[in-house]
Design an enzyme around this catalytic site. Sequence first.
Site, PDB file in Angstrom:
ATOM      1  N   HIS A 204      72.714 -13.164-107.976  1.00  0.00           N
ATOM      2  CA  HIS A 204      73.712 -12.076-107.988  1.00  0.00           C
ATOM      3  C   HIS A 204      74.838 -12.250-108.996  1.00  0.00           C
ATOM      4  O   HIS A 204      75.639 -11.357-109.173  1.00  0.00           O
ATOM      5  CB  HIS A 204      74.318 -11.871-106.595  1.00  0.00           C
TER       6      HIS A 204
HETATM    7  C1  UD1 Z   1      81.352 -10.915-105.276  1.00  0.00           C
HETATM    8  C2  UD1 Z   1      82.224 -12.010-105.874  1.00  0.00           C
HETATM    9  C3  UD1 Z   1      81.377 -13.251-106.110  1.00  0.00           C
HETATM   10  C4  UD1 Z   1      80.651 -13.665-104.858  1.00  0.00           C
HETATM   11  C5  UD1 Z   1      79.872 -12.502-104.266  1.00  0.00           C
HETATM   12  C6  UD1 Z   1      79.280 -12.906-102.950  1.00  0.00           C
HETATM   13  C7  UD1 Z   1      84.067 -11.209-107.305  1.00  0.00           C
HETATM   14  C8  UD1 Z   1      84.537 -11.036-108.688  1.00  0.00           C
HETATM   15  N1  UD1 Z   1      82.782 -11.601-107.147  1.00  0.00           N
HETATM   16  O1  UD1 Z   1      80.366 -10.583-106.230  1.00  0.00           O
HETATM   17  O2  UD1 Z   1      82.225 -14.305-106.518  1.00  0.00           O
HETATM   18  O3  UD1 Z   1      79.761 -14.696-105.189  1.00  0.00           O
HETATM   19  O4  UD1 Z   1      80.742 -11.391-104.078  1.00  0.00           O
HETATM   20  O5  UD1 Z   1      78.182 -12.130-102.611  1.00  0.00           O
HETATM   21  O6  UD1 Z   1      84.801 -11.024-106.379  1.00  0.00           O
HETATM   22  N2  UD1 Z   1      77.514  -3.597-103.713  1.00  0.00           N
HETATM   23  C9  UD1 Z   1      76.885  -2.778-102.802  1.00  0.00           C
HETATM   24  N3  UD1 Z   1      77.178  -2.956-101.472  1.00  0.00           N
HETATM   25  C10 UD1 Z   1      78.066  -3.879-101.020  1.00  0.00           C
HETATM   26  C11 UD1 Z   1      78.700  -4.692-101.954  1.00  0.00           C
HETATM   27  C12 UD1 Z   1      78.410  -4.543-103.293  1.00  0.00           C
HETATM   28  O7  UD1 Z   1      76.075  -1.928-103.164  1.00  0.00           O
HETATM   29  O8  UD1 Z   1      78.265  -3.979 -99.805  1.00  0.00           O
HETATM   30  C13 UD1 Z   1      77.159  -3.452-105.141  1.00  0.00           C
HETATM   31  C14 UD1 Z   1      78.038  -2.434-105.862  1.00  0.00           C
HETATM   32  O9  UD1 Z   1      77.223  -1.780-106.805  1.00  0.00           O
HETATM   33  C15 UD1 Z   1      79.035  -3.308-106.586  1.00  0.00           C
HETATM   34  C16 UD1 Z   1      78.223  -4.535-106.891  1.00  0.00           C
HETATM   35  O10 UD1 Z   1      77.338  -4.708-105.796  1.00  0.00           O
HETATM   36  O11 UD1 Z   1      79.547  -2.702-107.733  1.00  0.00           O
HETATM   37  C17 UD1 Z   1      79.050  -5.801-107.073  1.00  0.00           C
HETATM   38  O12 UD1 Z   1      79.883  -6.021-105.941  1.00  0.00           O
HETATM   39  P1  UD1 Z   1      81.252  -6.852-106.081  1.00  0.00           P
HETATM   40  O13 UD1 Z   1      81.864  -7.029-104.751  1.00  0.00           O
HETATM   41  O14 UD1 Z   1      82.105  -6.279-107.152  1.00  0.00           O
HETATM   42  O15 UD1 Z   1      80.775  -8.236-106.671  1.00  0.00           O
HETATM   43  P2  UD1 Z   1      79.623  -9.204-106.162  1.00  0.00           P
HETATM   44  O16 UD1 Z   1      78.591  -9.253-107.232  1.00  0.00           O
HETATM   45  O17 UD1 Z   1      79.213  -8.862-104.806  1.00  0.00           O
HETATM   46  N1  UDP Z   2      73.475 -15.475 -97.507  1.00  0.00           N
HETATM   47  C1  UDP Z   2      73.004 -14.731 -96.437  1.00  0.00           C
HETATM   48  N2  UDP Z   2      72.021 -13.804 -96.677  1.00  0.00           N
HETATM   49  C2  UDP Z   2      71.484 -13.585 -97.902  1.00  0.00           C
HETATM   50  C3  UDP Z   2      71.966 -14.355 -98.989  1.00  0.00           C
HETATM   51  C4  UDP Z   2      72.972 -15.285 -98.751  1.00  0.00           C
HETATM   52  O1  UDP Z   2      73.449 -14.903 -95.312  1.00  0.00           O
HETATM   53  O2  UDP Z   2      70.610 -12.724 -98.035  1.00  0.00           O
HETATM   54  C5  UDP Z   2      74.535 -16.473 -97.265  1.00  0.00           C
HETATM   55  C6  UDP Z   2      74.174 -17.871 -97.707  1.00  0.00           C
HETATM   56  O3  UDP Z   2      73.453 -18.544 -96.712  1.00  0.00           O
HETATM   57  C7  UDP Z   2      75.546 -18.466 -97.959  1.00  0.00           C
HETATM   58  C8  UDP Z   2      76.354 -17.301 -98.450  1.00  0.00           C
HETATM   59  O4  UDP Z   2      75.660 -16.136 -98.044  1.00  0.00           O
HETATM   60  O5  UDP Z   2      76.122 -18.940 -96.752  1.00  0.00           O
HETATM   61  C9  UDP Z   2      76.471 -17.340 -99.942  1.00  0.00           C
HETATM   62  O6  UDP Z   2      77.016 -16.147-100.395  1.00  0.00           O
HETATM   63  P1  UDP Z   2      76.718 -15.538-101.827  1.00  0.00           P
HETATM   64  O7  UDP Z   2      75.506 -16.151-102.405  1.00  0.00           O
HETATM   65  O8  UDP Z   2      76.753 -14.070-101.664  1.00  0.00           O
HETATM   66  O9  UDP Z   2      78.033 -15.914-102.639  1.00  0.00           O
HETATM   67  P2  UDP Z   2      78.562 -17.250-103.367  1.00  0.00           P
HETATM   68  O10 UDP Z   2      78.418 -18.400-102.440  1.00  0.00           O
HETATM   69  O11 UDP Z   2      77.811 -17.405-104.635  1.00  0.00           O
HETATM   70  O12 UDP Z   2      79.998 -16.906-103.651  1.00  0.00           O
END
Ligand code: UD1
Ligand code: UDP
Length: 358
Positions: A204
Amino acid sequence: MKVVTVVGARPQFIKMAPVSREFRKIGIEEVVIHTGQHYDYEMNKIFFEQLNIPEPDYNLGVGSGTHGYQTGEMLKRIEEVLLKEKPDLVLVYGDTNSTLAGALAGVKLHIKVAHVEAGLRSFDRRMPEEVNRVLTDHVSDYLFAPTETAVKNLYNEGIREEVYLTGDVMLDALLYNVRIAERKLKILDELGLKPKKYYLATVHRAENTDNRRNLENIINAFIKSNDLIVFPAHPRTMKALKNYGLYEKLESAGNVLLIKPVGYLDMLMLEKNARKILTDSGGVQKEAYFLRVPCITLREKTEWVETVEDGWNVLVGADEEKILNAIKEFEPDGGTYTHKFGDGKASEKIAKILNGGV
Ligand code: UD1
Ligand code: UDP
């Protein structure tokens, strides 16, 4: 003592679960603000349902957007709540935009700020998370570092007061939940998987999803491996796969099981039973290490260097050949496990320090 906790993204719900539990045990009053950064059921509600986390007192509904929009809206709306609630402390976790907004809103109102997962550095400022980490650490009053490396990173940046080496709250969460997951869930049966006969992948990071070439390299390696790969895809990744025309390619390959994100308990079971894990997630790299599953990290750098030093994790970036090679060849040599993430009691330590220290 009254704490306002600010969370918004999937990993933060998991990190706050054990800390909130400790707060409840020792009678710290907690008000929870959910920024609304993550909002899909599989990215949000499922964690509150499964992990017994207090329902958010406020959901700010900020949702998705550019960094400026997202962080700015959060800052504005968190400030309003802080003015109303007048807490003794603002508590933030990790390195997302919700983390930075919570910390900034607190410090500007002269409210003390505590940062859980302080001191992590990838030394790559192109990562939005790295900027969030550095800024949050520099405005925090209490810095809860999960590892000695994190303490050293803070020291090197001149942050030497109120730094506490507590261990990692994600280890606390995992130890507490892994047995529950084993008892309750049959995700392997549901997906028709046999233990150690499949690989697990998550992708992601912006550097992999916003860059067509990187995502295509990763997908090509998955397909060419010809191994069974279970891939719970973040909504961001699902959108990118579709935009780049890679979704059909992956679906028709036959060896990649593309599914929606799963709940934490299912995820622990998928991780524990995987032959190897492929990921660019910070949290998943650690969980692979805690569960002693070999991890192939789809990044050039990691802030969780201990997992690499102990030989359980290898960095391959988004290089097709390297990924393929690691899927086939990578094995942890010697299987060292040095317990560098604490003893599973980080949350208890954090709660006690905050209780005595404010
Ligand atoms: C965010 C965090 C990242 C973290 C991740 C955990 C920032 C800059 N990044 O990244 O550090 O590792 O969360 O998962 O804060 N979207 C949906 N549904 C949702 C959420 C997101 O469709 O419920 C889609 C949207 O198109 C959105 C994109 O995902 O634009 C990115 O979501 P965003 O929260 O901006 O960043 P993450 O990639 O989730
Ligand atoms: N995770 C989850 N379901 C998924 C993918 C990840 O519960 O489908 C959990 C994973 O076990 C870990 C956390 O989400 O505890 C990690 O989050 P993510 O990878 O979104 O973000 P990051 O740690 O890179 O910020």
